[in-house]
Scaffold this motif. Structure first.
Motif, PDB file in Angstrom:
ATOM      1  N   CYS A  84      40.235  45.681  73.391  1.00 54.05           N
ATOM      2  CA  CYS A  84      40.433  44.994  72.115  1.00 54.05           C
ATOM      3  C   CYS A  84      39.948  43.549  72.263  1.00 54.05           C
ATOM      4  N   THR A  85      39.248  43.062  71.261  1.00 55.34           N
ATOM      5  CA  THR A  85      38.726  41.696  71.329  1.00 55.34           C
ATOM      6  C   THR A  85      39.796  40.641  71.089  1.00 55.34           C
ATOM      7  N   HIS A  86      41.001  41.049  70.755  1.00 55.16           N
ATOM      8  CA  HIS A  86      42.085  40.091  70.557  1.00 55.16           C
ATOM      9  C   HIS A  86      42.684  39.679  71.898  1.00 55.16           C
ATOM     10  N   HIS A 100      42.282  51.908  67.339  1.00 56.35           N
ATOM     11  CA  HIS A 100      43.520  51.160  67.107  1.00 56.35           C
ATOM     12  C   HIS A 100      43.988  50.511  68.405  1.00 56.35           C
ATOM     13  N   CYS A 101      44.393  49.262  68.331  1.00 56.12           N
ATOM     14  CA  CYS A 101      44.978  48.574  69.478  1.00 56.12           C
ATOM     15  C   CYS A 101      46.496  48.687  69.388  1.00 56.12           C
ATOM     16  N   PRO A 102      47.121  49.360  70.363  1.00 58.31           N
ATOM     17  CA  PRO A 102      48.564  49.542  70.296  1.00 58.31           C
ATOM     18  C   PRO A 102      49.357  48.267  70.595  1.00 58.31           C
ATOM     19  N   GLU A 107      42.626  46.960  64.232  1.00 60.11           N
ATOM     20  CA  GLU A 107      41.935  48.225  63.991  1.00 60.11           C
ATOM     21  C   GLU A 107      40.451  47.969  63.780  1.00 60.11           C
ATOM     22  N   TYR A 108      39.657  48.944  64.206  1.00 61.80           N
ATOM     23  CA  TYR A 108      38.198  48.870  64.133  1.00 61.80           C
ATOM     24  C   TYR A 108      37.672  50.187  63.579  1.00 61.80           C
ATOM     25  N   ASN A 109      36.539  50.140  62.872  1.00 57.70           N
ATOM     26  CA  ASN A 109      35.931  51.389  62.421  1.00 57.70           C
ATOM     27  C   ASN A 109      35.079  51.975  63.549  1.00 57.70           C
ATOM     28  N   LEU A 116      41.179  45.499  60.530  1.00 54.08           N
ATOM     29  CA  LEU A 116      42.532  44.935  60.423  1.00 54.08           C
ATOM     30  C   LEU A 116      42.758  44.035  61.616  1.00 54.08           C
ATOM     31  N   GLY A 117      43.204  42.796  61.353  1.00 53.30           N
ATOM     32  CA  GLY A 117      43.469  41.828  62.423  1.00 53.30           C
ATOM     33  C   GLY A 117      44.724  42.148  63.192  1.00 53.30           C
ATOM     34  N   PRO A 118      45.015  41.383  64.203  1.00 56.14           N
ATOM     35  CA  PRO A 118      44.618  40.000  64.395  1.00 56.14           C
ATOM     36  C   PRO A 118      43.243  39.795  65.044  1.00 56.14           C
TER      37      PRO A 118
END
Length: 138
Positions: A84-86, A100-102, A107-109, A116-118
């Motif tokens: 995840c880039t976050h 999806h990042c748990p 969220e990413y397509n 969806l952020g963050p």
């Protein structure tokens, strides 16, 4: 009555050094990108044994590879950076068509774009090529 405590210069500098070390440890643990190095020739997946059903996914060399549709066509698969880039948590593929990042819910397509952020930066997308029952990621 307020009192003022004194601290020696040596103790002050020592406490600042420990605090600085702790701060650096925290900052480096928040690294949000992972360098992915593909092996020469890319990553290959045997489709006769892996990714058999729509919604299944695997991790390989820092990449998440997901079956997003039926059939053995290149468009039946998506491959994006796993982190995840976050904050660098491994994303998972959800059958609703998103990564999806748990950890914080980003969220990413299937192209890696943030939906969806963050997170604010897209996941790196990789090319998929199917030849018979071999999927190659490059």
């Amino acid at each position: 009555m307020l009192t003022q405590e004194s601290i020696s210069r040596k103790d002050f500098l020592r406490s600042m050094g420990l605090g600085g070390a702790a701060l650096m440890a925290v900052l480096t643990s928040c690294k949000n990108t992972v360098d992915v190095v593909l092996p020469s020739g890319g990553i290959t997946v045997d489709l006769s044994t892996k990714l058999l059903t729509v919604g299944s996914f695997i991790y390989s060399n820092g990449i998440i590879i997901a079956r997003i549709a039926a059939g053995n066509a290149s468009t039946s698969f998506a491959a994006v950076a796993q982190a995840c880039t976050h904050e660098g948590t491994s994303v998972v593929y959800q059958s609703s068509g998103k990564f999806h990042c748990p950890n914080h819910g980003a969220e990413y397509n299937t192209s890696g774009a943030v939906t969806l952020g963050p997170a604010t930066k897209s996941l790196t997308k990789y090319n998929t090529l199917v030849n018979g029952t071999t999927l190659t990621i490059s």
